[in-house]
Design a protein around this motif. Structure first.
Motif, PDB file in Angstrom:
ATOM      1  N   ALA A  12      95.223  70.977  92.682  1.00  0.00           N
ATOM      2  CA  ALA A  12      96.022  71.258  93.882  1.00  0.00           C
ATOM      3  C   ALA A  12      95.853  72.713  94.318  1.00  0.00           C
ATOM      4  CB  ALA A  12      97.492  70.938  93.615  1.00  0.00           C
ATOM      5  N   VAL A  13      95.866  73.630  93.369  1.00  0.00           N
ATOM      6  CA  VAL A  13      95.651  75.042  93.711  1.00  0.00           C
ATOM      7  C   VAL A  13      94.264  75.209  94.323  1.00  0.00           C
ATOM      8  CG1 VAL A  13      95.303  77.356  92.743  1.00  0.00           C
ATOM      9  CG2 VAL A  13      97.271  75.979  92.033  1.00  0.00           C
ATOM     10  N   ALA A  14      93.251  74.616  93.699  1.00  0.00           N
ATOM     11  CA  ALA A  14      91.878  74.737  94.196  1.00  0.00           C
ATOM     12  C   ALA A  14      91.730  74.155  95.597  1.00  0.00           C
ATOM     13  CB  ALA A  14      90.917  74.044  93.238  1.00  0.00           C
ATOM     14  N   THR A  15      92.483  73.116  95.890  1.00  0.00           N
ATOM     15  CA  THR A  15      92.377  72.438  97.179  1.00  0.00           C
ATOM     16  C   THR A  15      93.199  73.118  98.272  1.00  0.00           C
ATOM     17  OG1 THR A  15      92.013  70.338  96.048  1.00  0.00           O
ATOM     18  CG2 THR A  15      92.686  70.218  98.354  1.00  0.00           C
ATOM     19  N   PHE A  16      94.415  73.559  97.948  1.00  0.00           N
ATOM     20  CA  PHE A  16      95.344  73.985  98.987  1.00  0.00           C
ATOM     21  C   PHE A  16      95.574  75.493  99.107  1.00  0.00           C
ATOM     22  CE2 PHE A  16      96.808  69.592  97.940  1.00  0.00           C
ATOM     23  CZ  PHE A  16      96.363  69.012  99.120  1.00  0.00           C
ATOM     24  N   VAL A  17      95.153  76.275  98.118  1.00  0.00           N
ATOM     25  CA  VAL A  17      95.321  77.728  98.216  1.00  0.00           C
ATOM     26  C   VAL A  17      94.031  78.302  98.795  1.00  0.00           C
ATOM     27  CG1 VAL A  17      95.696  79.872  96.950  1.00  0.00           C
ATOM     28  CG2 VAL A  17      96.960  77.805  96.304  1.00  0.00           C
ATOM     29  N   PRO A  18      94.093  78.862  99.991  1.00  0.00           N
ATOM     30  CA  PRO A  18      92.875  79.358 100.643  1.00  0.00           C
ATOM     31  C   PRO A  18      92.377  80.677 100.041  1.00  0.00           C
ATOM     32  CG  PRO A  18      94.786  79.795 102.018  1.00  0.00           C
ATOM     33  CD  PRO A  18      95.285  79.016 100.823  1.00  0.00           C
ATOM     34  N   GLY A  19      91.072  80.898 100.213  1.00  0.00           N
ATOM     35  CA  GLY A  19      90.490  82.184  99.884  1.00  0.00           C
ATOM     36  C   GLY A  19      90.090  82.410  98.438  1.00  0.00           C
ATOM     37  N   ILE A  20      90.059  81.393  97.622  1.00  0.00           N
ATOM     38  CA  ILE A  20      89.626  81.562  96.231  1.00  0.00           C
ATOM     39  C   ILE A  20      88.157  81.145  96.168  1.00  0.00           C
ATOM     40  CG2 ILE A  20      90.012  80.988  93.811  1.00  0.00           C
ATOM     41  CD1 ILE A  20      92.917  80.280  94.554  1.00  0.00           C
ATOM     42  N   ASP A  21      87.273  82.125  96.089  1.00  0.00           N
ATOM     43  CA  ASP A  21      85.826  81.887  96.194  1.00  0.00           C
ATOM     44  C   ASP A  21      85.284  80.930  95.141  1.00  0.00           C
ATOM     45  OD1 ASP A  21      85.655  83.520  98.385  1.00  0.00           O
ATOM     46  OD2 ASP A  21      85.053  85.292  97.235  1.00  0.00           O
ATOM     47  N   THR A  76      89.429  73.385  84.374  1.00  0.00           N
ATOM     48  CA  THR A  76      89.765  74.689  83.801  1.00  0.00           C
ATOM     49  C   THR A  76      88.550  75.609  83.806  1.00  0.00           C
ATOM     50  OG1 THR A  76      91.485  73.674  82.447  1.00  0.00           O
ATOM     51  CG2 THR A  76      90.715  75.855  81.769  1.00  0.00           C
ATOM     52  N   GLY A  77      87.368  75.055  83.578  1.00  0.00           N
ATOM     53  CA  GLY A  77      86.143  75.853  83.666  1.00  0.00           C
ATOM     54  C   GLY A  77      85.955  76.446  85.046  1.00  0.00           C
ATOM     55  N   ASN A  78      86.292  75.693  86.069  1.00  0.00           N
ATOM     56  CA  ASN A  78      86.229  76.229  87.435  1.00  0.00           C
ATOM     57  C   ASN A  78      87.336  77.250  87.675  1.00  0.00           C
ATOM     58  OD1 ASN A  78      84.103  74.926  89.240  1.00  0.00           O
ATOM     59  ND2 ASN A  78      84.916  73.180  88.118  1.00  0.00           N
ATOM     60  N   THR A  79      88.530  76.966  87.193  1.00  0.00           N
ATOM     61  CA  THR A  79      89.646  77.886  87.381  1.00  0.00           C
ATOM     62  C   THR A  79      89.342  79.244  86.749  1.00  0.00           C
ATOM     63  OG1 THR A  79      91.248  76.080  87.465  1.00  0.00           O
ATOM     64  CG2 THR A  79      92.103  78.249  86.884  1.00  0.00           C
ATOM     65  N   LEU A  80      88.698  79.235  85.591  1.00  0.00           N
ATOM     66  CA  LEU A  80      88.357  80.474  84.892  1.00  0.00           C
ATOM     67  C   LEU A  80      87.011  81.046  85.348  1.00  0.00           C
ATOM     68  CD1 LEU A  80      89.498  79.467  81.284  1.00  0.00           C
ATOM     69  CD2 LEU A  80      90.747  80.846  82.983  1.00  0.00           C
ATOM     70  N   ASP A  81      86.395  80.418  86.344  1.00  0.00           N
ATOM     71  CA  ASP A  81      85.114  80.841  86.917  1.00  0.00           C
ATOM     72  C   ASP A  81      83.971  80.815  85.893  1.00  0.00           C
ATOM     73  OD1 ASP A  81      83.605  81.539  89.140  1.00  0.00           O
ATOM     74  OD2 ASP A  81      83.795  83.686  88.754  1.00  0.00           O
ATOM     75  N   LEU A  82      84.054  79.923  84.932  1.00  0.00           N
ATOM     76  CA  LEU A  82      83.032  79.862  83.882  1.00  0.00           C
ATOM     77  C   LEU A  82      81.718  79.271  84.385  1.00  0.00           C
ATOM     78  CD1 LEU A  82      85.285  78.747  80.905  1.00  0.00           C
ATOM     79  CD2 LEU A  82      84.428  81.047  81.417  1.00  0.00           C
ATOM     80  N   TYR A  83      81.769  78.372  85.356  1.00  0.00           N
ATOM     81  CA  TYR A  83      80.532  77.768  85.867  1.00  0.00           C
ATOM     82  C   TYR A  83      79.639  78.804  86.558  1.00  0.00           C
ATOM     83  CZ  TYR A  83      82.182  73.087  84.804  1.00  0.00           C
ATOM     84  OH  TYR A  83      82.608  71.965  84.153  1.00  0.00           O
ATOM     85  N   ASP A  84      80.257  79.789  87.199  1.00  0.00           N
ATOM     86  CA  ASP A  84      79.482  80.803  87.902  1.00  0.00           C
ATOM     87  C   ASP A  84      79.230  82.061  87.069  1.00  0.00           C
ATOM     88  OD1 ASP A  84      79.275  79.201  90.174  1.00  0.00           O
ATOM     89  OD2 ASP A  84      81.174  79.949  90.981  1.00  0.00           O
ATOM     90  N   SER A  85      80.038  82.294  86.042  1.00  0.00           N
ATOM     91  CA  SER A  85      79.890  83.527  85.266  1.00  0.00           C
ATOM     92  C   SER A  85      79.213  83.328  83.905  1.00  0.00           C
ATOM     93  CB  SER A  85      81.256  84.190  85.073  1.00  0.00           C
ATOM     94  OG  SER A  85      82.102  83.373  84.289  1.00  0.00           O
ATOM     95  N   VAL A  86      79.156  82.103  83.411  1.00  0.00           N
ATOM     96  CA  VAL A  86      78.514  81.821  82.116  1.00  0.00           C
ATOM     97  C   VAL A  86      77.370  80.835  82.382  1.00  0.00           C
ATOM     98  CG1 VAL A  86      78.843  80.928  79.772  1.00  0.00           C
ATOM     99  CG2 VAL A  86      80.699  82.189  80.899  1.00  0.00           C
ATOM    100  N   VAL A  87      76.148  81.295  82.227  1.00  0.00           N
ATOM    101  CA  VAL A  87      74.960  80.531  82.622  1.00  0.00           C
ATOM    102  C   VAL A  87      74.908  79.154  81.956  1.00  0.00           C
ATOM    103  CG1 VAL A  87      72.434  80.523  82.572  1.00  0.00           C
ATOM    104  CG2 VAL A  87      73.658  82.636  83.042  1.00  0.00           C
ATOM    105  N   TRP A  88      75.265  79.058  80.701  1.00  0.00           N
ATOM    106  CA  TRP A  88      75.120  77.814  79.942  1.00  0.00           C
ATOM    107  C   TRP A  88      76.367  76.933  79.974  1.00  0.00           C
ATOM    108  CZ3 TRP A  88      78.953  78.506  76.451  1.00  0.00           C
ATOM    109  CH2 TRP A  88      79.243  79.813  76.069  1.00  0.00           C
TER     110      TRP A  88
END
Length: 185
Positions: A12-21, A76-88
């Motif tokens: 819900a946060v990812a969908t409805f809170v704007p501006g989170i890259d 949670t991996g997306n919330t913590l930005d792990l997909y973009d910050s941790v290559v593996w």
């Protein structure tokens, strides 16, 4: 229900809170609809089967939780930005998340099997099928018209192989973690 609530609240946060890259372009609106449905599909099917057969067996909450955990880990991996910050991170998830997912389904479907090889093959096969279906869903929701189209083929094959391997590990864990008759190798 805690796994479902934690997953849905992050979606819900990812969908409805704007501006989170970190959530941009990752189909969170579709995930908000699909993830809860996928998380509840197996418990709902179990309940409907219980009702249709007039059984009163206790719910296999452990198996249900195993099936739900990968959805929470993914979000949670997306919330913590792990997909973009941790290559593996993406590769790790396609392997590790398929272990509880496949094990949960394997625990539900292999109770009547008496041979370990049957449990391993059925659970691994389910894991492989789920990996293929997952990749089709990823392709449909954000690869086919997205920026990842040039590398999607290689990534998809790798993700399917990792998911299948996770399903095989789950099959081994289910088969050797369950007490089977001595005559059943």
């Amino acid at each position: 229900m805690l796994l479902l609530a934690a997953t849905v609240s992050q979606l819900a946060v990812a969908t409805f809170v704007p501006g989170i890259d970190r959530f941009a372009g990752k189909a969170f609106g579709a995930r908000l609809a699909a993830y809860p449905l996928m998380m509840l599909a197996v418990p709902a099917a179990w309940w409907l089967r219980q009702r249709a057969t007039r059984r009163h067996a206790p719910a296999p909450w452990g198996a249900f939780a195993l099936i739900m955990v990968p959805f929470l880990v993914d979000v949670t991996g997306n919330t913590l930005d792990l997909y973009d910050s941790v290559v593996w991170w993406d590769d790790l998830n396609h392997f590790v998340n398929w272990i509880p997912l496949s094990a949960g389904v394997g625990l539900l479907l292999t109770g009547g099997l008496t041979r370990r090889w049957q449990v391993v093959l059925l659970t691994a096969g389910i894991g492989a099928l789920l990996a293929i279906c997952w990749e089709l869903g990823e392709w449909y929701t954000f690869i086919r018209h997205g920026t990842e189209l040039n590398t999607a083929y290689e990534d998809t094959l790798g993700d399917e192989a990792l998911g299948t391997t996770g399903g095989l590990v789950a099959g081994l864990l289910v088969a050797f973690g369950r007490r089977l008759p001595d005559s059943a190798p």
